[in-house]
Design an enzyme around this catalytic site. Structure first.
Site, PDB file in Angstrom:
ATOM      1  N   VAL A   1       8.039  -2.003  61.124  1.00 28.32           N
ATOM      2  CA  VAL A   1       7.492  -2.118  59.765  1.00 28.32           C
ATOM      3  C   VAL A   1       6.006  -2.446  59.821  1.00 28.32           C
ATOM      4  O   VAL A   1       5.538  -3.085  60.766  1.00 28.32           O
ATOM      5  CB  VAL A   1       8.260  -3.176  58.936  1.00 28.32           C
ATOM      6  CG1 VAL A   1       9.710  -2.778  58.749  1.00 28.32           C
ATOM      7  CG2 VAL A   1       8.183  -4.558  59.544  1.00 28.32           C
TER       8      VAL A   1
ATOM      9  N   GLU B   1       5.801 -17.352  59.293  1.00 30.64           N
ATOM     10  CA  GLU B   1       5.830 -16.110  60.092  1.00 30.64           C
ATOM     11  C   GLU B   1       5.809 -14.882  59.195  1.00 30.64           C
ATOM     12  O   GLU B   1       6.300 -14.921  58.064  1.00 30.64           O
ATOM     13  CB  GLU B   1       7.143 -16.050  60.894  1.00 30.64           C
ATOM     14  CG  GLU B   1       7.250 -17.065  62.013  1.00 30.64           C
ATOM     15  CD  GLU B   1       6.743 -16.511  63.337  1.00 30.64           C
ATOM     16  OE1 GLU B   1       5.988 -15.515  63.332  1.00 30.64           O
ATOM     17  OE2 GLU B   1       7.114 -17.077  64.370  1.00 30.64           O
ATOM     18  N   ASP B   2       5.272 -13.786  59.741  1.00 32.53           N
ATOM     19  CA  ASP B   2       5.377 -12.500  59.041  1.00 32.53           C
ATOM     20  C   ASP B   2       6.804 -11.964  59.155  1.00 32.53           C
ATOM     21  O   ASP B   2       7.435 -11.584  58.177  1.00 32.53           O
ATOM     22  CB  ASP B   2       4.354 -11.479  59.592  1.00 32.53           C
ATOM     23  CG  ASP B   2       4.344 -11.399  61.140  1.00 32.53           C
ATOM     24  OD1 ASP B   2       5.117 -12.123  61.807  1.00 32.53           O
ATOM     25  OD2 ASP B   2       3.541 -10.600  61.663  1.00 32.53           O
TER      26      ASP B   2
ATOM     27  N   ASP C   1      11.820 -11.533  64.562  1.00 40.95           N
ATOM     28  CA  ASP C   1      12.469 -10.358  65.143  1.00 40.95           C
ATOM     29  C   ASP C   1      13.436 -10.831  66.235  1.00 40.95           C
ATOM     30  O   ASP C   1      14.569 -11.205  65.935  1.00 40.95           O
ATOM     31  CB  ASP C   1      11.363  -9.442  65.687  1.00 40.95           C
ATOM     32  CG  ASP C   1      11.879  -8.099  66.156  1.00 40.95           C
ATOM     33  OD1 ASP C   1      12.822  -7.585  65.565  1.00 40.95           O
ATOM     34  OD2 ASP C   1      11.313  -7.544  67.130  1.00 40.95           O
TER      35      ASP C   1
ATOM     36  N   GLY D   1      -0.435 -12.024  61.948  1.00 43.14           N
ATOM     37  CA  GLY D   1       0.364 -11.332  60.939  1.00 43.14           C
ATOM     38  C   GLY D   1       0.722 -12.130  59.699  1.00 43.14           C
ATOM     39  O   GLY D   1       0.985 -11.564  58.649  1.00 43.14           O
TER      40      GLY D   1
ATOM     41  N   ASP E   1       0.725  -5.237  61.520  1.00 44.55           N
ATOM     42  CA  ASP E   1      -0.243  -4.207  61.904  1.00 44.55           C
ATOM     43  C   ASP E   1       0.393  -3.086  62.713  1.00 44.55           C
ATOM     44  O   ASP E   1       1.520  -3.183  63.178  1.00 44.55           O
ATOM     45  CB  ASP E   1      -1.355  -4.839  62.762  1.00 44.55           C
ATOM     46  CG  ASP E   1      -0.859  -5.214  64.160  1.00 44.55           C
ATOM     47  OD1 ASP E   1       0.248  -5.773  64.261  1.00 44.55           O
ATOM     48  OD2 ASP E   1      -1.560  -4.927  65.146  1.00 44.55           O
TER      49      ASP E   1
ATOM     50  N   ARG F   1      -2.927  -4.180  58.267  1.00 49.20           N
ATOM     51  CA  ARG F   1      -2.498  -5.501  57.823  1.00 49.20           C
ATOM     52  C   ARG F   1      -2.812  -5.682  56.340  1.00 49.20           C
ATOM     53  O   ARG F   1      -2.217  -6.504  55.664  1.00 49.20           O
ATOM     54  CB  ARG F   1      -3.245  -6.603  58.591  1.00 49.20           C
ATOM     55  CG  ARG F   1      -2.909  -6.666  60.066  1.00 49.20           C
ATOM     56  CD  ARG F   1      -3.500  -7.955  60.637  1.00 49.20           C
ATOM     57  NE  ARG F   1      -3.610  -7.915  62.081  1.00 49.20           N
ATOM     58  CZ  ARG F   1      -2.643  -8.205  62.943  1.00 49.20           C
ATOM     59  NH1 ARG F   1      -1.456  -8.542  62.476  1.00 49.20           N
ATOM     60  NH2 ARG F   1      -2.833  -8.166  64.234  1.00 49.20           N
TER      61      ARG F   1
HETATM   62  P1  5GP Z   1       9.658 -12.038  67.786  1.00 51.04           P
HETATM   63  O1  5GP Z   1      10.273 -10.868  68.487  1.00 51.04           O
HETATM   64  O2  5GP Z   1       9.152 -13.052  68.763  1.00 51.04           O
HETATM   65  O3  5GP Z   1      10.619 -12.650  66.773  1.00 51.04           O
HETATM   66  O4  5GP Z   1       8.436 -11.470  66.952  1.00 51.04           O
HETATM   67  C1  5GP Z   1       7.108 -11.669  67.369  1.00 51.04           C
HETATM   68  C2  5GP Z   1       6.091 -10.952  66.533  1.00 51.04           C
HETATM   69  O5  5GP Z   1       6.167  -9.560  66.794  1.00 51.04           O
HETATM   70  C3  5GP Z   1       6.167 -11.070  65.013  1.00 51.04           C
HETATM   71  O6  5GP Z   1       5.631 -12.274  64.523  1.00 51.04           O
HETATM   72  C4  5GP Z   1       5.314  -9.875  64.626  1.00 51.04           C
HETATM   73  O7  5GP Z   1       3.944 -10.213  64.625  1.00 51.04           O
HETATM   74  C5  5GP Z   1       5.611  -8.870  65.728  1.00 51.04           C
HETATM   75  N1  5GP Z   1       6.576  -7.890  65.224  1.00 51.04           N
HETATM   76  C6  5GP Z   1       7.914  -7.906  65.326  1.00 51.04           C
HETATM   77  N2  5GP Z   1       8.462  -6.831  64.709  1.00 51.04           N
HETATM   78  C7  5GP Z   1       7.423  -6.114  64.207  1.00 51.04           C
HETATM   79  C8  5GP Z   1       7.330  -4.886  63.441  1.00 51.04           C
HETATM   80  O8  5GP Z   1       8.323  -4.226  63.056  1.00 51.04           O
HETATM   81  N3  5GP Z   1       6.079  -4.457  63.115  1.00 51.04           N
HETATM   82  C9  5GP Z   1       4.952  -5.138  63.489  1.00 51.04           C
HETATM   83  N4  5GP Z   1       3.774  -4.631  63.115  1.00 51.04           N
HETATM   84  N5  5GP Z   1       5.003  -6.298  64.202  1.00 51.04           N
HETATM   85  C10 5GP Z   1       6.223  -6.775  64.538  1.00 51.04           C
END
Ligand code: 5GP
Length: 204
Positions: free
Chosen positions: A153, A99-100, A103, A47, A159, A165
């Protein structure tokens, strides 16, 4: 930020391509100021790729790029695992995880502790989006783009089932409607506002 009155469930543009460009410029300037001798930027596959690509080109200090990939966190599936490790040795260097979106913070917390073990001079986190309302573990974010609260999002690296993407913008999406007819949904996104900027980003 566009504020067209949309019907519930319709996709909503959160960040236009121009707004993303502004965020990238601000973060690249802050990182260039923080690391005058340069830094290693570590993109988290997949991402972060569009963001990382724009970021490095806007930076004005020496930059190395490497990538890591991890298993996505899923409840009940145990801890996050490394799928692809760095090729570069970051010992003694300033490393920045790119990071993208942060979350829950589980991926970033895992990566940060993984990188710390390699004795870098410093490890920082740079993210395009920060969804603090969902945080499960505390994560220090050194360079933050925009805060979001929407639950799902897409675009600019983020994606849906491997697609979208390449959208030049970031949109909040209703995951059920998106899954039902993704192409119609994304087309509506571009029809949801007639600002030139958004249409341009469809090709960007
Ligand atoms: P974490 O929950 O570990 O902080 O996030 C891990 C990954 O989940 C992010 O880097 C991202 O790739 C994916 N992710 C989290 N929220 C979203 C979202 O709203 N949309 C998409 N497409 N991917 C997400």
């Amino acid at each position: 930020m566009p504020s067209d009155p949309l019907r519930p469930g319709e996709p909503r543009v959160l960040l236009t391509a121009a707004q993303i460009e502004g965020i990238v410029a601000r973060l690249a300037a802050a990182m260039s100021a923080r690391y005058p001798a340069g830094a290693v930027l570590i993109g988290v596959l997949r991402g972060s790729v569009p963001f990382l690509a724009d970021l490095v080109r806007a930076m004005t200090v020496p930059v190395s790029v490497d990538f890591m990939a991890i298993t996505p966190y899923a409840p009940g599936q145990g801890r996050v695992r490394l799928l692809k490790d760095l090729d570069l040795d970051i010992a003694g260097r300033d490393a920045v995880i790119v990071e993208d979106i942060v979350d829950t913070g589980l991926s970033t917390a895992f990566l940060r502790s993984e990188l710390q073990r390699r004795r870098p001079r410093s490890v920082a986190v740079c993210t395009l989006l920060d969804r603090r309302v969902r945080r499960v573990v505390p994560v220090e974010i050194d360079f933050a783009g925009a805060e979001v609260t929407d639950p799902y999002v897409i675009g600019f690296g983020l994606d849906h089932e491997g697609r979208y993407r390449n959208l030049g913008l970031i949109a909040a999406a209703d995951v059920e409607l998106l899954t039902a007819d993704a192409d119609a949904y994304v087309a509506a996104l571009y029809g949801s506002t007639d600002t030139a900027e958004v249409h341009e980003s469809a090709h960007g």
